[in-house]
Scaffold this motif. Structure first.
Motif, PDB file in Angstrom:
ATOM      1  N   UNK A  42      -5.654   4.888  -3.225  1.00  0.00           N
ATOM      2  CA  UNK A  42      -6.093   3.582  -2.875  1.00  0.00           C
ATOM      3  C   UNK A  42      -4.884   2.549  -2.402  1.00  0.00           C
ATOM      4  N   UNK A  43      -4.963   1.825  -1.510  1.00  0.00           N
ATOM      5  CA  UNK A  43      -3.762   0.992  -1.084  1.00  0.00           C
ATOM      6  C   UNK A  43      -3.069  -0.080  -2.503  1.00  0.00           C
ATOM      7  N   UNK A  44      -1.833   0.025  -2.614  1.00  0.00           N
ATOM      8  CA  UNK A  44      -1.357  -0.816  -3.448  1.00  0.00           C
ATOM      9  C   UNK A  44      -1.663  -2.139  -3.353  1.00  0.00           C
ATOM     10  N   UNK A  45      -1.797  -2.770  -2.002  1.00  0.00           N
ATOM     11  CA  UNK A  45      -2.276  -4.076  -1.818  1.00  0.00           C
ATOM     12  C   UNK A  45      -3.481  -4.502  -2.491  1.00  0.00           C
ATOM     13  N   UNK A  46      -4.407  -3.592  -2.355  1.00  0.00           N
ATOM     14  CA  UNK A  46      -5.743  -3.735  -2.773  1.00  0.00           C
ATOM     15  C   UNK A  46      -5.981  -3.861  -4.440  1.00  0.00           C
ATOM     16  N   UNK A  47      -5.019  -3.000  -4.876  1.00  0.00           N
ATOM     17  CA  UNK A  47      -4.830  -2.604  -6.289  1.00  0.00           C
ATOM     18  C   UNK A  47      -4.365  -4.104  -7.040  1.00  0.00           C
ATOM     19  N   UNK A  48      -3.201  -4.681  -6.112  1.00  0.00           N
ATOM     20  CA  UNK A  48      -2.746  -5.843  -6.475  1.00  0.00           C
ATOM     21  C   UNK A  48      -3.527  -7.053  -6.496  1.00  0.00           C
ATOM     22  N   UNK A  49      -4.649  -7.037  -5.625  1.00  0.00           N
ATOM     23  CA  UNK A  49      -5.707  -8.143  -5.578  1.00  0.00           C
ATOM     24  C   UNK A  49      -6.476  -7.911  -6.927  1.00  0.00           C
ATOM     25  N   UNK A  50      -6.722  -6.617  -7.050  1.00  0.00           N
ATOM     26  CA  UNK A  50      -7.647  -6.387  -7.992  1.00  0.00           C
ATOM     27  C   UNK A  50      -6.998  -6.729  -9.517  1.00  0.00           C
ATOM     28  N   UNK A  51      -5.987  -6.597  -9.427  1.00  0.00           N
ATOM     29  CA  UNK A  51      -5.125  -7.221 -10.764  1.00  0.00           C
ATOM     30  C   UNK A  51      -5.172  -8.591 -11.022  1.00  0.00           C
ATOM     31  N   UNK A  59      -0.101  -7.244   6.752  1.00  0.00           N
ATOM     32  CA  UNK A  59       1.280  -6.784   6.690  1.00  0.00           C
ATOM     33  C   UNK A  59       1.557  -5.807   7.765  1.00  0.00           C
ATOM     34  N   UNK A  60       2.866  -5.925   8.170  1.00  0.00           N
ATOM     35  CA  UNK A  60       3.409  -4.377   9.287  1.00  0.00           C
ATOM     36  C   UNK A  60       4.862  -4.427   8.911  1.00  0.00           C
ATOM     37  N   UNK A  61       5.090  -3.468   8.130  1.00  0.00           N
ATOM     38  CA  UNK A  61       6.472  -3.204   8.000  1.00  0.00           C
ATOM     39  C   UNK A  61       6.856  -1.548   8.047  1.00  0.00           C
ATOM     40  N   UNK A  62       8.127  -1.475   8.055  1.00  0.00           N
ATOM     41  CA  UNK A  62       8.937  -0.186   8.388  1.00  0.00           C
ATOM     42  C   UNK A  62       8.288   0.819   7.534  1.00  0.00           C
ATOM     43  N   UNK A  63       8.430   0.790   6.150  1.00  0.00           N
ATOM     44  CA  UNK A  63       8.001   1.933   5.287  1.00  0.00           C
ATOM     45  C   UNK A  63       7.390   1.334   4.180  1.00  0.00           C
ATOM     46  N   UNK A  64       6.978   2.437   3.434  1.00  0.00           N
ATOM     47  CA  UNK A  64       5.991   2.133   2.237  1.00  0.00           C
ATOM     48  C   UNK A  64       6.700   1.380   1.210  1.00  0.00           C
ATOM     49  N   UNK A  65       7.990   1.813   1.176  1.00  0.00           N
ATOM     50  CA  UNK A  65       8.967   1.218   0.199  1.00  0.00           C
ATOM     51  C   UNK A  65       8.825  -0.505   0.456  1.00  0.00           C
ATOM     52  N   UNK A  66       9.224  -0.854   1.583  1.00  0.00           N
ATOM     53  CA  UNK A  66       9.483  -2.070   1.974  1.00  0.00           C
ATOM     54  C   UNK A  66       8.218  -2.927   1.854  1.00  0.00           C
ATOM     55  N   UNK A  67       6.939  -2.318   2.007  1.00  0.00           N
ATOM     56  CA  UNK A  67       5.563  -2.705   1.811  1.00  0.00           C
ATOM     57  C   UNK A  67       5.385  -3.139   0.504  1.00  0.00           C
ATOM     58  N   UNK A  68       5.717  -2.141  -0.383  1.00  0.00           N
ATOM     59  CA  UNK A  68       5.618  -2.391  -1.864  1.00  0.00           C
ATOM     60  C   UNK A  68       6.705  -3.657  -2.210  1.00  0.00           C
ATOM     61  N   UNK A  69       7.849  -3.509  -1.813  1.00  0.00           N
ATOM     62  CA  UNK A  69       8.721  -4.639  -2.390  1.00  0.00           C
ATOM     63  C   UNK A  69       8.345  -6.091  -2.034  1.00  0.00           C
ATOM     64  N   UNK A  70       7.615  -6.188  -0.809  1.00  0.00           N
ATOM     65  CA  UNK A  70       7.341  -7.368  -0.323  1.00  0.00           C
ATOM     66  C   UNK A  70       6.089  -7.905  -1.074  1.00  0.00           C
ATOM     67  N   UNK A  71       5.117  -6.664  -1.590  1.00  0.00           N
ATOM     68  CA  UNK A  71       4.087  -6.961  -2.604  1.00  0.00           C
ATOM     69  C   UNK A  71       4.635  -7.768  -3.830  1.00  0.00           C
ATOM     70  N   UNK A  72       5.540  -7.072  -4.281  1.00  0.00           N
ATOM     71  CA  UNK A  72       6.249  -7.456  -5.776  1.00  0.00           C
ATOM     72  C   UNK A  72       6.797  -8.836  -5.425  1.00  0.00           C
ATOM     73  N   UNK A  73       7.673  -8.971  -4.165  1.00  0.00           N
ATOM     74  CA  UNK A  73       8.328 -10.451  -3.971  1.00  0.00           C
ATOM     75  C   UNK A  73       7.184 -11.355  -3.921  1.00  0.00           C
ATOM     76  N   UNK A  74       6.247 -11.263  -3.144  1.00  0.00           N
ATOM     77  CA  UNK A  74       5.188 -12.170  -3.057  1.00  0.00           C
ATOM     78  C   UNK A  74       4.402 -12.379  -4.310  1.00  0.00           C
ATOM     79  N   UNK A  75       4.068 -11.479  -5.242  1.00  0.00           N
ATOM     80  CA  UNK A  75       3.590 -11.747  -6.483  1.00  0.00           C
ATOM     81  C   UNK A  75       4.353 -12.492  -7.213  1.00  0.00           C
TER      82      UNK A  75
END
Length: 1465
Positions: A42-51, A59-75
């Protein structure tokens, strides 16, 4: 020996000279175990919303790590550092993955349109485009509305019940989602529809964490290992063959001439590293102390990791040094004083605890309570008052007591000493003691029909000398013009007063005229007058009943008491002041209810006398009315256990509400902080409802413990004209003293003044007559300059934060919101008094005392603010067991202390553990990971055991848990963590066990190795074991409402709308327990078609996700946590005499497919009509699976009857499950793989072999469908030589099962026959001891006499003793032989060389390969020697498997070359 050492030294020298030593982290041999989810990642973004973190949508980023880092940054923009770390842990655990995937299952039930990656469902019809969706919305009104789940994401909007509902299935962040979302969100904001979002994703598999993996060392006393070699092809398997820093793979390639010498060196290094030499007894004794000593002496930052290493790898680290003495104790973990039982809790529940505690800890920190002060507030005792047992004070003059146990002469012979409470009596006997222990007060309207039966029941209690003091409160007309000739209630009241005054109360009670009223009628004036004339012919009826009656005193008191009490509709009763519910007031139930309450209250009084010595010298009624649960008024709104609180812990940058626009941008916490700063208390009211503010002003004037503030929640838009009254009150609040403000407000709120303001009178014209001693200038200046913007902010606050409708009233007391839903709902001065009393007693007084004691804030108003905010924070937190304050008297040498980081929020963690126990194996890695996630103050008490006589740990262990999501070097997301065992000894025989949360059903899905018998000496490379979380467990308890008993044999089904029957189960008598399995999603629970549905109907259910009265019982599985529901059923009126388990009950098969516990061919509806042999067996490990196949073949060779095998799925290897379907097809038999999770309430076994034994006997009544009449258990290592149909048809002579007794004919084994001496000899009383290798069960009889429930009950009692039930599957039925009879089968049905002589072998119908305690001969050699035909069967099976493997290889090769063609096959 000397030459060998020289050779080793030479090799070492060569290695050091020729190569640079490289250190790596992998070993050539080891075990790797992983556990994947059955569903897709399941996508990490959706799990973050469920949290609970609403972050962004695209989101549109180069890599999954960048995607995750942006989720954490926004959180991080919304969360504190602690909350971000907890979010990372939850994402690492994939804790919210089931919640996200649940919507995938719901979507599949729609079903989704072909080719759509996102779609909308509008009232049962779906669309893949916004154009089609708009068409569906136009016609939505003509179709039924969809069911919405509690967990649905509903877009904020009007959400009216008449609006169409659009459900979007899409993945957030995708282009398709954005297209739909734009249209739907706009329409939702306009109030045109209700917009619901459900996640819909497609992805690859993911690995899970939060579980343990154990490699337990097996006993090799009897060799039970398959000799078939596992061939696994590996590429470069020795490339990273590292031992103690040497890369032997590279060394062997570089120096092929030293192959043998390098092998010797590698072996020497491994043996020196993994010393498994058995320890002497004297070396074992202090091992636990030695481990503790080593942990205490290393640097503190390494101590937890060392404890983890010692506990998880103890068998190879069993040689320690030094020891120190300490008292033994139990293991335990306490987080902020909350006891975390490691047998119950797992990583997911601990994460929930950390989240809950984080809110409290950060809240206190934000309020200025830090350091050691936090613990003092956390440990404040919670209220002991139980919300559903508040009592009303019954010492009121309006109560007409019919009797008095302590004074009436009819009770004079009863003993009066409270010591009588402690006198032994038979169970259920009510003690007759001359004290008013039990008091019943009935509030009655005499002319109500219900009053008749209640009075007759009370009279019955009185006449039968039940020690119950009975009182009445008659609620009759209070109109002075109504006399006894106009109203029957008034007539009865006056009649009772007359009898009471002229005669006595007892006669008044027995003179109740209700025995003259027929059932179904009501009391009339004629009935009262006729009774008066007959019983008291000389009495002057007019003087008693007429206008000038002398017996009308106190007539209004009953009505006043009733109204002030706040009790519900009449009639209502109080038992010792506690209100009885409407169900309890049912005359048919009331007698039982009262007797039960008398027994319960007796226990309360017994404790009071025995423990404290109360009641010897006090009035019992006074004692009862001085208890903490006694309140002056019963108001359900105030006393309800369902409570909502405001959060005062925020500190907003902007703190003004005059700018409505700025105020609207604040979140709920910041809005609350602004409001709480502006006012000192909370009352929310409608400007046209003056009673609420009038009442609170009166309360303020009579109490020194409350502050008052007011906020306007008008029904319309505030203007200067319509807000004059409120602005005047607010201006007085800001400019006047407390006394003047109260006087002014009370006068201003008088009816005539409010009316003048409505008519347009200006405040300044009223000021002189209502102002008293006010400062006129200050008031007028403030009032005239006061804008209405702040009123708009207040209105917005009421709507958005308090969730109030326009004009709705509410009261907020120390953050607790009480919404008054009804415009006529009264909240009087008495209610304010009750609210203040409850608030002070439950929490505020304790908090006030603690704040004063700690001198946290000297300023009066600041201290009051702090009390309010701390009270709201602590009382809003979930209530559980009381927190423990764990202290250690001596901690210098026995307690490991790890300090927290200063000036940060920290958790106070206390662990009590013996470092060499199973608890330590789980606790140590848990503490290590938690230390990486949160700031902790840690105390670990080394609770060691002394004088050990055996190895304390016989297993290696890994706990799979990571503090954060992990990535590969290419920035792609890692599937998840695995358990990796490296550098473990090669010599011991190991068995792999998955130790998972209770609700997980896990199975091995890929591994060529025998996971039950891992011997690394015989393995090349790493043993990979891939497991899958096959299902989550849904557990439940079911009871019959009529009998209160579990409906044994009742069947439930679980499915979806499109496929109603997917999983099934049977209810057992033990606790009415049942279990079903399913994956995350929304499921419909139903009674199974057939007799279950014909006889029973579901009446109520708890912990489900649908309303109580819903037709379908919907259960949503959206978490890794256990889901336990309660279902109450009842027989249909025309089926009251039907029995589910009676003969011939099943008109259909129980399960067309026993899908709840099976994977295999379906059971045809006509199966039970056929003559089928049902054979049950269990196996674990490749050797026993080899035996199982041979046993299967031998059964088939000797019968012409169709055979169906039932194999326990729990421990079968992937290879067996892959081949059994092909074998069934080749040999023409049916099979089912049955599966059952060991119930959490049944004593758990930890050793795999004992668990398997338990499955052989403990769940026979629920493993198989009711359609199976008889089942035969055959051990896997048995050879059948006769037709088992003969055994099935054998008459069991009324017994539920038949076993073969142990042979007595082999005399040389006499010394090993333990059942002939000691306990077994006396218990069996000349009966035979039976062997469990072969038995036949009459399942109908077995269920009829509840044999399974009896066996489980006896097991629960005996298994608490570790020395009991050493052969569980055998000892248990033999132990229960007196309660559950055993039919002794003829001896020829089971021959075993260990116990039976050679002469009897010729007549043997089955041969069992029993272990021989004398020779300890390996199973394989015994099979070949004892059973001539065994090798023939074995070769036949081998040839079959070879053909299967060859065909599989060909198919695989073909699929690689022609994938499209394979798809067509």
């Amino acid at each position: 020996m000397f030459f060998k050492q020289c050779l080793i030294m030479r090799v070492v020298f060569v290695v050091l000279v020729l190569l640079r030593v490289q250190h790596v982290h992998s070993a050539s041999k080891g075990v790797v175990a992983s556990l994947q989810a059955k569903w897709s990642m399941t996508p990490l973004l959706l799990e973050t919303r469920w949290a609970g973190r609403q972050i962004f949508t695209s989101l549109s980023l180069e890599s999954v790590r960048s995607y995750y880092n942006l989720i954490i940054k926004k959180a991080g923009q919304f969360l504190t550092d602690l909350q971000v770390n907890l979010l990372k842990l939850s994402l690492s655990l994939r804790a919210y993955s089931p919640a996200v995937h649940a919507f995938q299952q719901i979507a599949s039930d729609e079903p989704p349109p072909d080719g759509c990656t996102a779609f909308v469902v509008v009232h049962g019809q779906n669309a893949c485009s916004t154009k089609d969706m708009k068409k569906l919305l136009k016609t939505a009104a003509g179709r039924p509305r969809p069911y919405l789940y509690k967990s649905d994401h509903q877009y904020p909007g009007v959400n009216g019940t008449d609006l169409p509902v659009a459900v979007l299935y899409a993945e957030i962040g995708t282009k398709e989602f954005n297209t739909f979302h734009k249209v739907l969100s706009e329409r939702a904001q306009e109030g045109k529809l209700i917009y619901v979002l459900r996640h819909f994703t497609k992805n690859e598999k993911m690995l899970l964490s939060g579980y343990g993996v154990e490699l337990a060392i097996k006993s090799t006393e009897y060799k039970a290992v398959d000799d078939t070699q596992v061939k696994v092809t590996t590429d470069n398997e020795d490339e990273n063959d590292e031992v103690q820093g040497f890369l032997f793979g590279k060394l062997k390639k570089s120096h092929p001439d030293l192959q043998e010498e390098l092998g010797e060196l590698r072996k020497h290094l491994l043996e020196s590293t993994n010393d498994m030499t058995p320890l002497k007894v004297w070396e074992l004794q202090d091992l636990s102390f030695q481990a503790a000593s080593r942990i205490m002496t290393v640097p503190k930052f390494d101590s937890l990791k060392l404890m983890q290493d010692l506990s998880q790898n103890f068998p190879s680290k069993a040689r320690l040094s030094e020891s120190m003495g300490i008292q033994p104790g139990d293991a335990g973990l306490f987080i902020n004083g909350i006891h975390v039982d490691l047998d119950i809790h797992n990583a997911f529940s601990i994460l929930d605890i950390l989240r809950t505690e984080a809110k409290i800890l950060e809240g206190l920190h934000n309020l200025g309570i830090k350091g050691s002060s936090v613990s003092k507030f956390l440990h404040l005792p919670s209220s002991t008052t139980v919300e559903d047992s508040y009592a009303l004070d019954i010492r009121h003059s309006s109560i007409m007591w019919a009797n008095d146990i302590e004074k009436d002469s009819m009770y004079r012979h009863w003993p009066s000493s409270v010591q009588e409470l402690l006198r032994a009596t038979f169970p259920g006997v009510i003690r007759q003691i001359r004290r008013n222990f039990y008091n019943l007060v009935l509030f009655l309207d005499p002319i109500q029909e219900e009053s008749i039966e209640l009075v007759k029941l009370a009279e019955l209690f009185y006449k039968h000398n039940i020690p119950l003091r009975i009182g009445f409160v008659l609620v009759v007309s209070a109109d002075d013009k109504v006399d006894g000739y106009l109203d029957a209630g008034v007539a009865l009241f006056r009649l009772l007063n007359y009898i009471s005054e002229e005669y006595d109360e007892a006669q008044a009670f027995t003179s109740m005229v209700y025995n003259r009223v027929e059932v179904g009628e009501t009391l009339s004036v004629d009935t009262v007058t006729a009774y008066l004339k007959k019983k008291f012919p000389k009495a002057n009826a007019a003087r008693i009943l007429g206008v000038d009656s002398s017996y009308d005193d106190n007539r209004k008191a009953g009505g006043v008491f009733y109204r002030k009490s706040g009790l519900g509709a009449l009639p209502v009763g109080l038992f010792n002041g506690i209100p009885l519910s409407s169900e309890e007031m049912d005359p048919e139930e009331l007698e039982t209810v009262l007797l039960q309450k008398i027994m319960e209250t007796t226990n309360f009084f017994q404790r009071a006398v025995f423990m404290v010595g109360y009641l010897f010298c006090v009035d019992v009624v006074d004692f009862l009315m001085e208890q903490a649960n006694v309140v002056p008024r019963i108001n359900p709104l105030i006393l309800s256990s369902e409570r909502r609180y405001l959060d005062f812990t925020s500190s907003p940058v902007a703190d003004d509400w005059d700018d409505t626009t700025m105020f609207s941008y604040l979140d709920s916490k910041d809005k609350t902080a602004v409001v709480s700063k502006k006012i000192k208390g909370f009352i929310f009211y409608n400007v046209f409802s003056k009673s609420l503010i009038h009442g609170v002003c009166l309360q303020k004037s009579s109490s020194s413990n409350c502050r008052v503030g007011v906020i306007n929640n008008p029904s319309g838009k505030p203007t200067e004209d319509n807000s004059a009254l409120y602005r005047a009150v607010w201006a007085s609040l800001l400019t006047q003293s407390s006394k003047n403000m109260l006087d002014f407000s009370l006068k201003l709120l008088k009816e005539e003044n409010v009316e003048l303001l409505k008519q347009g009178t200006k405040i300044k014209h009223l000021l002189k007559q209502v102002s008293g001693g006010m400062d006129h200038d200050a008031f007028e200046k403030k009032f005239n300059t006061m804008e209405v913007d702040f009123l708009h902010s207040q209105q917005k606050y009421c709507k958005e934060v308090l969730k109030l409708k326009a004009g709705q009233r509410a009261v907020v007391s120390n953050g607790r919101v009480l919404s008054l839903l009804d415009e006529e709902e009264e909240f009087s001065v008495e209610d304010f008094h009750l609210l203040e009393k409850i608030t002070l007693r439950t929490s505020a007084e304790k908090i006030k005392s603690k704040i004063k004691q700690m001198n946290l804030n000297a300023q009066k108003y600041a201290a009051s603010d702090l009390i309010m905010k701390v009270d709201a924070l602590l009382t809003a937190s979930p209530k559980g067991e009381a927190r423990k304050d764990v202290k250690f008297l001596k901690d210098k040498h026995s307690v490991l202390q790890l300090a927290q980081r200063e000036d940060e929020v920290f958790y106070d963690v206390v662990a009590i553990v013996d470092p060499l126990t199973r608890d330590a194996q789980k606790l140590a890695p848990l503490l290590v990971v938690l230390g990486q996630v949160v700031n902790m103050k840690v105390q670990v008490f080394m609770n060691c055991r002394a004088k050990l006589s055996e190895m304390p740990l016989k297993s290696f262990y890994q706990y799979v848990l990571e503090p954060d999501v992990t990535f590969f070097g290419n920035n792609s997301l890692s599937p998840g963590p695995v358990a990796r065992f490296t550098e473990i000894p090669e010599s011991p025989l190991l068995t792999l066990n998955m130790i998972t949360p209770e609700s997980w059903m896990v199975e091995a899905v890929r591994s060529p190795y025998d996971l039950d018998n891992i011997h690394l000496q015989e393995v090349n490379g790493v043993v990979n074991a891939e497991y899958e979380l096959e299902y989550l467990l849904l557990e439940g308890h079911c009871f019959d409402l009529s009998t209160g008993q579990p409906p044994r044999g009742l069947q439930f089904t679980l499915g979806m709308r499109q496929e109603p029957l997917m999983h099934d189960t049977i209810v057992m008598a033990n606790l009415g327990y049942f279990q079903l399995k399913a994956n995350p999603g929304a499921w419909i629970l139903r009674l199974r078609e057939g007799r279950s549905e014909d006889i029973y109907q579901i009446q109520a259910h708890d912990a489900t996700d649908s309303p109580v009265d819903a037709g379908d019982v919907i259960v949503v599985l959206n978490s890794f946590h256990s889901k336990i529901i309660k279902v109450r059923v009842q027989k249909k009126p025309d089926k009251l005499n039907e029995d589910l388990l009676s003969e011939g009950t099943e008109s259909k098969g129980l399960w067309d497919s026993i899908t709840s516990f099976a994977g295999g061919p379906s059971v045809d509806g006509d199966d039970k009509k056929k003559d089928v042999l049902n054979i049950f067996s269990v196996a674990s490990g490749h050797l026993y699976e080899r035996f199982l196949r041979i046993m299967t073949l031998s059964v088939l060779q000797h019968t012409k009857t169709p055979v169906k095998f039932w194999f326990l799925k729990n421990y079968l290897s992937p290879s067996f499950k892959d081949t059994i379907s092909h074998m069934a097809k080749a040999y023409g038999f049916q099979y089912e793989l049955v599966q059952y999770k060991w119930p959490r309430w049944l004593h758990q076994q930890t050793e795999k072999q004992r668990i398997i034994w338990g499955y052989k006997i403990l769940f026979l009544d629920v493993l198989f469908p009711l359609a199976v009449d008889k089942i035969i258990f055959v051990d896997a290592d048995q050879i059948v030589r006769a037709d088992l149909k003969e055994l099935r048809d054998l008459d069991l002579e009324g017994a539920p099962y038949g076993y073969t007794p142990f042979c007595d004919s082999r005399k040389e084994m006499e010394g090993y026959r333990f059942w002939k001496t000691g306990y077994w000899a006396s218990h069996l009383a000349h009966r035979k001891y039976h062997i469990s290798a072969l038995y036949v069960v009459d399942l109908k009889k077995f269920r009829k006499i509840a044999a399974g429930d009896r066996l489980r009950g006896q097991y629960q009692a005996l298994s608490q003793d570790p020395n009991s039930l050493s052969n569980l599957d055998q000892d248990l039925p033999n132990n229960m032989i007196h309660q559950v009879a055993i039919k002794s089968l003829p001896q020829e049905w089971l021959w075993c060389e260990t116990w039976c002589d050679d002469n009897s072998k010729t007549t043997a119908k089955t041969i069992d390969l029993c272990n021989n305690p004398k020779t300890k001969e390996p199973k394989l050699s015994a099979a070949v020697r004892i059973v001539p035909e065994w090798s023939k069967y074995d070769n036949e099976i081998k040839q079959f498997l070879k053909r299967f493997i060859l065909n599989a290889a060909m198919l695989f090769s073909y699929s690689k070359n022609s994938p499209q063609k394979v798809m067509l096959i």
